[in-house]
Design a protein around this motif. Sequence first.
Motif, PDB file in Angstrom:
ATOM      1  N   THR A   1      -8.778  -8.386  14.616  1.00  0.00           N
ATOM      2  CA  THR A   1      -8.599  -7.114  15.316  1.00  0.00           C
ATOM      3  C   THR A   1      -9.788  -6.172  15.188  1.00  0.00           C
ATOM      4  OG1 THR A   1      -7.583  -5.931  13.437  1.00  0.00           O
ATOM      5  CG2 THR A   1      -6.126  -7.282  14.832  1.00  0.00           C
ATOM      6  N   GLY A   2     -10.644  -6.406  14.196  1.00  0.00           N
ATOM      7  CA  GLY A   2     -11.757  -5.499  13.954  1.00  0.00           C
ATOM      8  C   GLY A   2     -11.402  -4.339  13.051  1.00  0.00           C
ATOM      9  N   PHE A   3     -10.130  -4.213  12.693  1.00  0.00           N
ATOM     10  CA  PHE A   3      -9.686  -3.149  11.789  1.00  0.00           C
ATOM     11  C   PHE A   3     -10.134  -3.501  10.378  1.00  0.00           C
ATOM     12  CE2 PHE A   3      -6.400  -0.684   9.438  1.00  0.00           C
ATOM     13  CZ  PHE A   3      -6.605   0.545  10.047  1.00  0.00           C
ATOM     14  N   LYS A   4     -10.878  -2.610   9.723  1.00  0.00           N
ATOM     15  CA  LYS A   4     -11.527  -2.943   8.457  1.00  0.00           C
ATOM     16  C   LYS A   4     -10.525  -3.343   7.371  1.00  0.00           C
ATOM     17  CE  LYS A   4     -15.739  -0.240   9.090  1.00  0.00           C
ATOM     18  NZ  LYS A   4     -16.620   0.812   8.533  1.00  0.00           N
ATOM     19  N   ALA A   5     -10.924  -4.384   6.612  1.00  0.00           N
ATOM     20  CA  ALA A   5     -10.048  -4.909   5.567  1.00  0.00           C
ATOM     21  C   ALA A   5      -9.708  -3.847   4.530  1.00  0.00           C
ATOM     22  CB  ALA A   5     -10.706  -6.111   4.889  1.00  0.00           C
ATOM     23  N   GLY A   6     -10.675  -2.993   4.198  1.00  0.00           N
ATOM     24  CA  GLY A   6     -10.422  -1.953   3.215  1.00  0.00           C
ATOM     25  C   GLY A   6      -9.326  -1.011   3.649  1.00  0.00           C
ATOM     26  N   TYR A   7      -9.291  -0.695   4.944  1.00  0.00           N
ATOM     27  CA  TYR A   7      -8.248   0.183   5.464  1.00  0.00           C
ATOM     28  C   TYR A   7      -6.885  -0.509   5.447  1.00  0.00           C
ATOM     29  CZ  TYR A   7     -12.087   3.138   7.125  1.00  0.00           C
ATOM     30  OH  TYR A   7     -13.204   3.933   7.203  1.00  0.00           O
ATOM     31  N   VAL A   8      -6.889  -1.804   5.710  1.00  0.00           N
ATOM     32  CA  VAL A   8      -5.639  -2.565   5.649  1.00  0.00           C
ATOM     33  C   VAL A   8      -5.067  -2.517   4.237  1.00  0.00           C
ATOM     34  CG1 VAL A   8      -4.567  -4.835   5.918  1.00  0.00           C
ATOM     35  CG2 VAL A   8      -6.335  -4.104   7.517  1.00  0.00           C
ATOM     36  N   GLN A   9      -5.934  -2.722   3.246  1.00  0.00           N
ATOM     37  CA  GLN A   9      -5.483  -2.704   1.854  1.00  0.00           C
ATOM     38  C   GLN A   9      -4.989  -1.323   1.447  1.00  0.00           C
ATOM     39  OE1 GLN A   9      -9.155  -4.612   0.235  1.00  0.00           O
ATOM     40  NE2 GLN A   9      -7.729  -6.044  -0.685  1.00  0.00           N
ATOM     41  N   LEU A  10      -5.674  -0.282   1.921  1.00  0.00           N
ATOM     42  CA  LEU A  10      -5.214   1.072   1.632  1.00  0.00           C
ATOM     43  C   LEU A  10      -3.841   1.325   2.241  1.00  0.00           C
ATOM     44  CD1 LEU A  10      -8.463   3.215   2.117  1.00  0.00           C
ATOM     45  CD2 LEU A  10      -7.213   2.847  -0.018  1.00  0.00           C
ATOM     46  N   ALA A  11      -3.633   0.826   3.461  1.00  0.00           N
ATOM     47  CA  ALA A  11      -2.343   1.006   4.123  1.00  0.00           C
ATOM     48  C   ALA A  11      -1.235   0.282   3.359  1.00  0.00           C
ATOM     49  CB  ALA A  11      -2.416   0.493   5.561  1.00  0.00           C
ATOM     50  N   VAL A  12      -1.543  -0.923   2.884  1.00  0.00           N
ATOM     51  CA  VAL A  12      -0.561  -1.684   2.108  1.00  0.00           C
ATOM     52  C   VAL A  12      -0.223  -0.959   0.816  1.00  0.00           C
ATOM     53  CG1 VAL A  12      -0.205  -3.801   0.784  1.00  0.00           C
ATOM     54  CG2 VAL A  12      -1.178  -3.925   3.085  1.00  0.00           C
ATOM     55  N   ASP A  13      -1.245  -0.474   0.121  1.00  0.00           N
ATOM     56  CA  ASP A  13      -1.009   0.255  -1.125  1.00  0.00           C
ATOM     57  C   ASP A  13      -0.186   1.517  -0.880  1.00  0.00           C
ATOM     58  OD1 ASP A  13      -2.269  -1.591  -2.671  1.00  0.00           O
ATOM     59  OD2 ASP A  13      -4.111  -0.446  -2.980  1.00  0.00           O
ATOM     60  N   ALA A  14      -0.497   2.217   0.227  1.00  0.00           N
ATOM     61  CA  ALA A  14       0.259   3.429   0.559  1.00  0.00           C
ATOM     62  C   ALA A  14       1.732   3.092   0.764  1.00  0.00           C
ATOM     63  CB  ALA A  14      -0.316   4.083   1.806  1.00  0.00           C
ATOM     64  N   LEU A  15       2.005   1.963   1.415  1.00  0.00           N
ATOM     65  CA  LEU A  15       3.382   1.540   1.645  1.00  0.00           C
ATOM     66  C   LEU A  15       4.081   1.193   0.330  1.00  0.00           C
ATOM     67  CD1 LEU A  15       5.652   0.802   3.608  1.00  0.00           C
ATOM     68  CD2 LEU A  15       4.623  -1.482   3.814  1.00  0.00           C
ATOM     69  N   ILE A  16       3.377   0.464  -0.535  1.00  0.00           N
ATOM     70  CA  ILE A  16       3.970   0.054  -1.814  1.00  0.00           C
ATOM     71  C   ILE A  16       4.288   1.277  -2.676  1.00  0.00           C
ATOM     72  CG2 ILE A  16       3.503  -1.125  -4.004  1.00  0.00           C
ATOM     73  CD1 ILE A  16       1.930  -3.201  -2.382  1.00  0.00           C
ATOM     74  N   PHE A  17       3.346   2.212  -2.772  1.00  0.00           N
ATOM     75  CA  PHE A  17       3.589   3.393  -3.594  1.00  0.00           C
ATOM     76  C   PHE A  17       4.635   4.306  -2.958  1.00  0.00           C
ATOM     77  CE2 PHE A  17      -0.401   2.180  -5.668  1.00  0.00           C
ATOM     78  CZ  PHE A  17      -0.052   2.391  -6.994  1.00  0.00           C
ATOM     79  N   SER A  18       4.703   4.331  -1.636  1.00  0.00           N
ATOM     80  CA  SER A  18       5.761   5.109  -0.980  1.00  0.00           C
ATOM     81  C   SER A  18       7.131   4.537  -1.319  1.00  0.00           C
ATOM     82  CB  SER A  18       5.557   5.104   0.544  1.00  0.00           C
ATOM     83  OG  SER A  18       4.367   5.763   0.894  1.00  0.00           O
ATOM     84  N   MET A  19       7.238   3.210  -1.326  1.00  0.00           N
ATOM     85  CA  MET A  19       8.478   2.569  -1.756  1.00  0.00           C
ATOM     86  C   MET A  19       8.799   2.924  -3.201  1.00  0.00           C
ATOM     87  SD  MET A  19       7.861  -1.251  -0.158  1.00  0.00           S
ATOM     88  CE  MET A  19       8.959  -1.921  -1.414  1.00  0.00           C
ATOM     89  N   GLY A  20       7.731   3.007  -4.012  1.00  0.00           N
ATOM     90  CA  GLY A  20       7.916   3.319  -5.428  1.00  0.00           C
ATOM     91  C   GLY A  20       8.607   4.655  -5.658  1.00  0.00           C
ATOM     92  N   PHE A  21       8.331   5.635  -4.794  1.00  0.00           N
ATOM     93  CA  PHE A  21       8.957   6.951  -4.962  1.00  0.00           C
ATOM     94  C   PHE A  21      10.470   6.883  -4.787  1.00  0.00           C
ATOM     95  CE2 PHE A  21       4.628   8.649  -4.098  1.00  0.00           C
ATOM     96  CZ  PHE A  21       4.545   9.512  -5.176  1.00  0.00           C
ATOM     97  N   PHE A  22      10.955   5.885  -4.049  1.00  0.00           N
ATOM     98  CA  PHE A  22      12.395   5.738  -3.854  1.00  0.00           C
ATOM     99  C   PHE A  22      13.049   4.930  -4.975  1.00  0.00           C
ATOM    100  CE2 PHE A  22      10.798   6.450   0.460  1.00  0.00           C
ATOM    101  CZ  PHE A  22      11.673   7.441   0.908  1.00  0.00           C
TER     102      PHE A  22
END
Length: 204
Positions: A150-171
């Motif tokens: 897709t051309g979407f940078k791998a670093g941004y993908v990893q940041l998005a994944v981490d954001a999702l994991i930590f968001s789940m963590g708050f629940f």
Amino acid sequence: MQSNIEKSINHSALDDVQGLSLGIFLSGVGIHVLTSAGLITGQTAGLAVILSYLTGWSFGAVFFLINLPFYLLAYRRLGLEFTMKSALSVTLLSVVTELLPLGWTVGPMSQPLAALVFGAATGLGLLAMFRHNGSLGGLGIVALLVQDTTGFKAGYVQLAVDALIFSMGFFLFPTETVLWSLLGAVVLNMVIAFNHRRDRYIAT
């Protein structure tokens, strides 16, 4: 044609064995401290930590199983050597995290200190593994695949994944636990960001 730097960073088999072994051990130490303090982290290890807390299974067992689907992607994207080293590293880290508690019980430790120890130890461990063409597999491979397609940078993908994991963590966990866990993730990523530079690393 390879550049002088690319030629100079080739390692012998012994170099790879000691580098990957050190990386696996340091990562295992970091994970052991992290889980002993009840903290979480990002990426595939973070998913394994959360699942181990929720299911009662050991981190090592969950981490090993959760990585299995990623090996085919690793082979197609990064080749056989990288895939074999990653599979071996994941397996050995799973074993190390099972064995460490048998000889080392982490005593009372504040979560801020545990986050710092985890970030520093695991960051150095991953750095050693990267320098010897290894990894701990998982979502980082997916990030590279997304970047290629897709051309979407791998670093941004990893940041998005981490954001999702930590968001789940708050629940799932106390807010304070998640916030101190974020500190550990920041320290880990800073260790890699400041030190993982091929143009500064020339093995002879």
